[in-house]
Design a protein around this motif. Structure first.
Motif, PDB file in Angstrom:
ATOM      1  N   PRO A   9       3.825  -7.659   4.201  1.00 43.00           N
ATOM      2  CA  PRO A   9       3.408  -8.143   2.887  1.00 43.00           C
ATOM      3  C   PRO A   9       4.232  -7.471   1.789  1.00 43.00           C
ATOM      4  N   ARG A  88       1.612 -15.160  13.838  1.00 41.56           N
ATOM      5  CA  ARG A  88       1.243 -13.803  13.435  1.00 41.56           C
ATOM      6  C   ARG A  88       1.005 -12.890  14.634  1.00 41.56           C
ATOM      7  N   ASP A 137      -4.830  -8.946  -4.561  1.00 44.66           N
ATOM      8  CA  ASP A 137      -4.335  -8.122  -3.451  1.00 44.66           C
ATOM      9  C   ASP A 137      -3.252  -7.144  -3.897  1.00 44.66           C
ATOM     10  N   VAL A 142      -5.756  -2.344  -0.641  1.00 39.80           N
ATOM     11  CA  VAL A 142      -5.675  -3.647   0.023  1.00 39.80           C
ATOM     12  C   VAL A 142      -4.311  -3.809   0.690  1.00 39.80           C
ATOM     13  N   LEU A 143      -3.249  -3.413  -0.008  1.00 42.12           N
ATOM     14  CA  LEU A 143      -1.910  -3.569   0.552  1.00 42.12           C
ATOM     15  C   LEU A 143      -1.727  -2.699   1.791  1.00 42.12           C
ATOM     16  N   LYS A 145      -3.971  -1.777   3.879  1.00 42.97           N
ATOM     17  CA  LYS A 145      -4.735  -2.414   4.955  1.00 42.97           C
ATOM     18  C   LYS A 145      -3.940  -3.601   5.520  1.00 42.97           C
ATOM     19  N   ARG A 146      -3.342  -4.409   4.646  1.00 39.89           N
ATOM     20  CA  ARG A 146      -2.541  -5.552   5.094  1.00 39.89           C
ATOM     21  C   ARG A 146      -1.299  -5.082   5.869  1.00 39.89           C
ATOM     22  N   ASP A 148      -1.140  -2.318   7.643  1.00 46.16           N
ATOM     23  CA  ASP A 148      -1.638  -1.866   8.945  1.00 46.16           C
ATOM     24  C   ASP A 148      -1.851  -3.053   9.882  1.00 46.16           C
ATOM     25  N   VAL A 149      -2.444  -4.126   9.360  1.00 49.35           N
ATOM     26  CA  VAL A 149      -2.671  -5.331  10.166  1.00 49.35           C
ATOM     27  C   VAL A 149      -1.326  -5.912  10.615  1.00 49.35           C
ATOM     28  N   TYR A 150      -0.353  -5.921   9.705  1.00 51.84           N
ATOM     29  CA  TYR A 150       0.982  -6.427  10.055  1.00 51.84           C
ATOM     30  C   TYR A 150       1.569  -5.603  11.197  1.00 51.84           C
ATOM     31  N   THR A 154       1.538  -8.315  13.937  1.00 52.25           N
ATOM     32  CA  THR A 154       2.719  -9.136  13.724  1.00 52.25           C
ATOM     33  C   THR A 154       4.015  -8.429  14.099  1.00 52.25           C
TER      34      THR A 154
END
Length: 189
Positions: A9, A88, A137, A142-143, A145-146, A148-150, A154
């Motif tokens: 992101p 993803r 966002d 929030v960033l 967390k995004r 970490d998910v990436y 992904t």
């Protein structure tokens, strides 16, 4: 030309997708846009997605992959496309491989826009301050967390597509124009 854009992101995927669409006259296949369009058109998959989203749940791979498959059948996608936000995960990538094979299509390249997470956070926080926090966002928590998910879901796609010989990596920490030039060069254009 059939492409996938990968990157964390804030790495500039949207900006570079816009460039690729203009430069190579490609269809932009954004899963978010596709979901909204399917819901608006009240297709069976769109209605199923709406039901899931209205509950606050994530749309299943089955629904997302079905919507992507339908979108790949659209006339504009036959001239080439940029997939942005899909796949993803490895299972989504494997499903995409099967879909493309059924449609007698191949990917030409997967462009990874590599970027340093800490610099991205600084960049996004600065953007939020300059714009008055217009995007919900655009805050550090929030960033992160995004990101970490990436990394968890992904980032494994990088190795997946490298093994297939499709991966082209560019340095996303350069200026927008330098990233464009690097992508153009990586694609041999």
């Amino acid at each position: 030309m059939r492409l996938i854009l990968l990157g964390p992101p804030g790495a500039g995927k949207g900006t570079q997708a816009d460039f690729l669409i203009q430069e190579f006259k490609l269809a932009h296949l954004s899963t978010g846009d596709m979901l909204r369009a399917a819901i608006k058109a009240e297709t069976p998959l769109g209605l199923a997605a709406k039901e899931v989203m209205d509950r606050g749940d994530l749309v299943s791979d089955e629904i997302v992959c079905g919507i992507v498959s339908e979108r790949l059948d659209a006339p504009d996608a036959s001239n080439g496309f940029v997939l942005d936000g899909f796949p993803r995960t490895i299972p989504q990538a494997e499903t995409l491989d099967g879909m493309l094979a059924e449609k007698d299509m191949n990917l030409d390249a997967v462009v990874e826009i590599r970027a340093d997470a800490d610099i991205l956070v600084d960049r996004i926080v600065k953007r939020a301050q300059e714009s008055g926090g217009a995007r919900s966002d655009d805050n550090e928590e929030v960033l992160r967390k995004r990101l970490d998910v990436y990394e968890e879901s992904t980032a494994p796609l990088v190795a997946y597509y490298r093994e297939k010989g499709l991966l082209k990596t560019v340095d996303g920490m350069q200026s927008i124009d330098e990233v464009k030039a690097a992508i153009r060069s990586a694609l041999g254009a």
